[in-house]
Design a protein around this motif. Structure first.
Motif, PDB file in Angstrom:
ATOM      1  N   THR A  72       0.848  -1.197   0.000  1.00 45.63           N
ATOM      2  CA  THR A  72       0.000   0.000   0.000  1.00 45.63           C
ATOM      3  C   THR A  72       0.879   1.242   0.000  1.00 45.63           C
ATOM      4  O   THR A  72       1.847   1.337   0.767  1.00 45.63           O
ATOM      5  N   HIS A  73       0.545   2.198  -0.845  1.00 44.86           N
ATOM      6  CA  HIS A  73       1.278   3.472  -0.916  1.00 44.86           C
ATOM      7  C   HIS A  73       0.888   4.311   0.299  1.00 44.86           C
ATOM      8  O   HIS A  73      -0.280   4.656   0.476  1.00 44.86           O
ATOM      9  N   VAL A  74       1.860   4.671   1.137  1.00 47.43           N
ATOM     10  CA  VAL A  74       1.542   5.375   2.373  1.00 47.43           C
ATOM     11  C   VAL A  74       2.101   6.792   2.438  1.00 47.43           C
ATOM     12  O   VAL A  74       1.660   7.602   3.263  1.00 47.43           O
ATOM     13  N   HIS A  75       3.084   7.118   1.559  1.00 40.45           N
ATOM     14  CA  HIS A  75       3.738   8.415   1.726  1.00 40.45           C
ATOM     15  C   HIS A  75       4.596   8.708   0.507  1.00 40.45           C
ATOM     16  O   HIS A  75       5.151   7.794  -0.114  1.00 40.45           O
ATOM     17  N   THR A  76       4.725   9.981   0.159  1.00 41.58           N
ATOM     18  CA  THR A  76       5.642  10.411  -0.889  1.00 41.58           C
ATOM     19  C   THR A  76       6.474  11.575  -0.383  1.00 41.58           C
ATOM     20  O   THR A  76       5.925  12.542   0.163  1.00 41.58           O
ATOM     21  N   ALA A  77       7.781  11.476  -0.538  1.00 49.61           N
ATOM     22  CA  ALA A  77       8.672  12.598  -0.255  1.00 49.61           C
ATOM     23  C   ALA A  77       9.043  13.246  -1.586  1.00 49.61           C
ATOM     24  O   ALA A  77       9.701  12.625  -2.421  1.00 49.61           O
ATOM     25  N   HIS A  82      13.335  14.890  -7.757  1.00 50.22           N
ATOM     26  CA  HIS A  82      12.774  13.533  -7.839  1.00 50.22           C
ATOM     27  C   HIS A  82      11.805  13.298  -6.690  1.00 50.22           C
ATOM     28  O   HIS A  82      11.768  14.074  -5.726  1.00 50.22           O
ATOM     29  N   ASP A  83      11.021  12.238  -6.811  1.00 52.72           N
ATOM     30  CA  ASP A  83      10.081  11.833  -5.758  1.00 52.72           C
ATOM     31  C   ASP A  83      10.496  10.474  -5.208  1.00 52.72           C
ATOM     32  O   ASP A  83      11.037   9.634  -5.946  1.00 52.72           O
ATOM     33  N   GLU A  84      10.236  10.263  -3.935  1.00 57.89           N
ATOM     34  CA  GLU A  84      10.483   8.973  -3.296  1.00 57.89           C
ATOM     35  C   GLU A  84       9.184   8.494  -2.652  1.00 57.89           C
ATOM     36  O   GLU A  84       8.692   9.120  -1.716  1.00 57.89           O
ATOM     37  N   GLN A  85       8.637   7.412  -3.165  1.00 60.32           N
ATOM     38  CA  GLN A  85       7.405   6.859  -2.609  1.00 60.32           C
ATOM     39  C   GLN A  85       7.730   5.806  -1.548  1.00 60.32           C
ATOM     40  O   GLN A  85       8.659   5.015  -1.708  1.00 60.32           O
ATOM     41  N   ALA A 158      12.820  18.237   1.329  1.00 56.15           N
ATOM     42  CA  ALA A 158      11.731  17.573   0.606  1.00 56.15           C
ATOM     43  C   ALA A 158      10.403  17.977   1.228  1.00 56.15           C
ATOM     44  O   ALA A 158      10.347  18.519   2.340  1.00 56.15           O
ATOM     45  N   TYR A 159       9.340  17.691   0.485  1.00 54.99           N
ATOM     46  CA  TYR A 159       7.974  17.966   0.939  1.00 54.99           C
ATOM     47  C   TYR A 159       7.248  16.635   1.108  1.00 54.99           C
ATOM     48  O   TYR A 159       7.233  15.801   0.197  1.00 54.99           O
ATOM     49  N   SER A 160       6.641  16.408   2.269  1.00 53.12           N
ATOM     50  CA  SER A 160       5.909  15.163   2.526  1.00 53.12           C
ATOM     51  C   SER A 160       4.487  15.275   2.001  1.00 53.12           C
ATOM     52  O   SER A 160       3.824  16.305   2.190  1.00 53.12           O
ATOM     53  N   GLU A 161       4.027  14.209   1.354  1.00 54.41           N
ATOM     54  CA  GLU A 161       2.673  14.233   0.794  1.00 54.41           C
ATOM     55  C   GLU A 161       1.983  12.896   1.024  1.00 54.41           C
ATOM     56  O   GLU A 161       2.514  11.847   0.685  1.00 54.41           O
ATOM     57  N   ASN A 162       0.791  12.953   1.580  1.00 55.86           N
ATOM     58  CA  ASN A 162      -0.018  11.752   1.774  1.00 55.86           C
ATOM     59  C   ASN A 162      -0.804  11.463   0.487  1.00 55.86           C
ATOM     60  O   ASN A 162      -1.340  12.381  -0.135  1.00 55.86           O
ATOM     61  N   PRO A 163      -0.912  10.205   0.069  1.00 51.65           N
ATOM     62  CA  PRO A 163      -1.589   9.883  -1.193  1.00 51.65           C
ATOM     63  C   PRO A 163      -3.094  10.115  -1.172  1.00 51.65           C
ATOM     64  O   PRO A 163      -3.722  10.162  -2.229  1.00 51.65           O
TER      65      PRO A 163
END
Length: 318
Positions: A72-77, A82-85, A158-163
Motif C-alpha cells: 500500500t502506498h503510504v507516503h511520498t517525499a 525527484h520523488d520517493e514513494q 523535501a515535501y511530505s505528501e499523503n496519497p
C-alpha cells in the motif's frame, strides 16, 4: 534501548499494546518489530503508544506493513529533482493485522516519524488516533554542521505528501480522532477498542471476556475510593484457605499459602486483582463482611462464607 520497543503487553480484553519510543532503521529494527508483532499475534485489537515517540527512520513503513494485506502506498517525499514513494512491504515475517481495529495514542511529544505513522495511517482510514494535537514536523531535513562557527543548520530538503489528502501535518500537527489529554489517552483508546469488539459477533466465551473487560474499564474510570473503615470490615478468613488482610492502606488477598494479591477498589464492596482478570465482591451485614464471591473473566465463581461469621465452609465453585 531494545530498538525503542519499551513495552509489549496483552491488555484486559485481549487488546495488544506496543510502547514504541522511536523509529530506528528498518534494517536494525525489523527483527524486534517482527518479534513484537509475533508476540501480539493472537490479540483482537492493537494499540500503538507513541506519546513519547520523537521520530526516527524508515521502520515506519515496515511496521505499517503489518496492518495491510497487500503493498500500500503510504507516503511520498517530493524532492526538488525527484520523488520517493514509501510503500508497505509485500512480505513481513509472521502474522498480519489487516482486519484488526488499530488505535494510535499520541501527545504533544509525538513528532516527525511518530506523526508520519499516525497521520498517514489515519488518512488511509486504517487507525483511530487518540490523544493530543501534535506539533507538526513533516518535512525530511538535512543537517549542515559548521564546527568552527559552533553552528548547525537544519534545512528541509523535501515535501511530505499523503496519497489520500495530498497534504501533510507540517506546522499544524496531527489532529486526533478522539481528543483527550495524554494522560487519559491510553485508557480511552483501550475502552474504545473494547466497545468495538463487544459490538462484533463472537462466541459466548469471547463475548463474556470482552464484556467483563469493558465493564471493568468503565468502573476504573469512575475512580471509586472506599472508606478505610469499609476496608477493615472485610479483613478475615474465608472458606477453607482464603485470607483477606490489610497491606498498608489497601486490602490484599491470599489463598493456599500463596503470595498475597492487592485488591484494587472498583465499586462499593467490589475489588479487582491480577490485572483485572479476577474480582472479589464482599457481602456486608451490619457493617461487616459476611461472605465473598470470587469471580474470574472466564466465568468461574466461588462463594465463601467468612469463618468468623459462619464457621469454616468450603468455597463452592459455579
Amino acid at each position: 534501548h531494545n530498538y525503542e520497543f519499551r513495552k509489549l503487553e496483552v491488555l484486559l480484553g485481549n487488546v495488544g499494546y506496543v510502547d514504541l519510543r522511536g523509529f530506528v532503521t528498518a534494517a536494525a529494527g525489523g527483527p524486534p518489530a517482527a518479534a513484537a508483532m509475533q508476540f501480539l499475534a493472537y490479540t483482537d485489537a492493537l494499540i500503538f503508544d507513541l506519546r513519547d515517540n520523537g521520530g526516527g527512520e524508515d521502520l515506519v513503513a515496515y511496521l505499517m506493513s503489518y496492518l495491510f494485506d497487500k503493498p500500500t502506498h503510504v507516503h511520498t517525499a517530493r524532492h526538488r529533482d525527484h520523488d520517493e514513494q514509501a510503500w508497505t512491504c509485500g512480505y513481513v515475517p509472521g502474522p498480519r493485522f489487516s482486519t484488526h481495529p488499530v488505535y494510535v495514542v499520541i501527545s504533544r511529544s509525538t513528532f516527525s516519524a511518530g506523526e508520519d505513522f499516525s497521520y498517514n495511517l489515519q488518512q488511509l482510514g486504517r487507525v483511530t488516533v487518540v490523544g493530543e494535537q501534535t506539533r507538526g514536523g513533516a518535512h525530511p531535513v538535512e543537517f549542515y554542521r559548521f564546527p568552527d562557527l559552533c553552528l548547525e543548520l537544519m534545512i528541509p530538503d523535501a515535501y511530505s505528501e499523503n496519497p489520500v489528502s495530498h497534504a501533510n501535518w507540517e506546522s499544524c500537527g496531527v489532529t486526533p480522532d478522539i481528543a483527550v489529554s495524554a494522560d487519559e489517552a491510553l485508557d480511552v483508546a483501550h475502552r474504545t477498542a473494547l466497545e468495538k469488539l463487544v459490538a462484533e459477533d463472537a462466541d459466548e466465551e469471547t463475548r463474556r471476556c470482552r464484556t467483563w473487560a469493558l465493564e471493568t474499564l468503565r468502573l476504573r474510570a469512575k475512580g471509586y475510593s472506599p472508606d478505610p473503615g469499609a476496608l477493615a470490615a472485610c479483613v478475615g478468613p474465608y472458606g477453607s484457605s482464603v485470607e483477606v488482610t490489610m497491606r498498608g492502606r489497601d486490602l490484599a488477598m491470599s489463598w493456599g499459602g500463596r503470595r498475597a494479591h492487592d485488591l484494587t477498589p472498583l465499586a462499593k464492596n467490589r475489588f479487582e486483582f491480577d490485572h483485572g482478570t479476577q474480582q472479589v465482591t464482599f457481602s456486608m451485614e451490619k457493617g461487616k463482611a459476611k461472605s465473598l464471591v470470587w469471580r474470574t473473566e472466564d466465568g468461574d465463581e466461588w462463594r465463601m462464607a467468612r469463618k468468623a461469621d459462619g464457621g469454616a465452609k468450603r468455597g463452592t465453585r459455579k
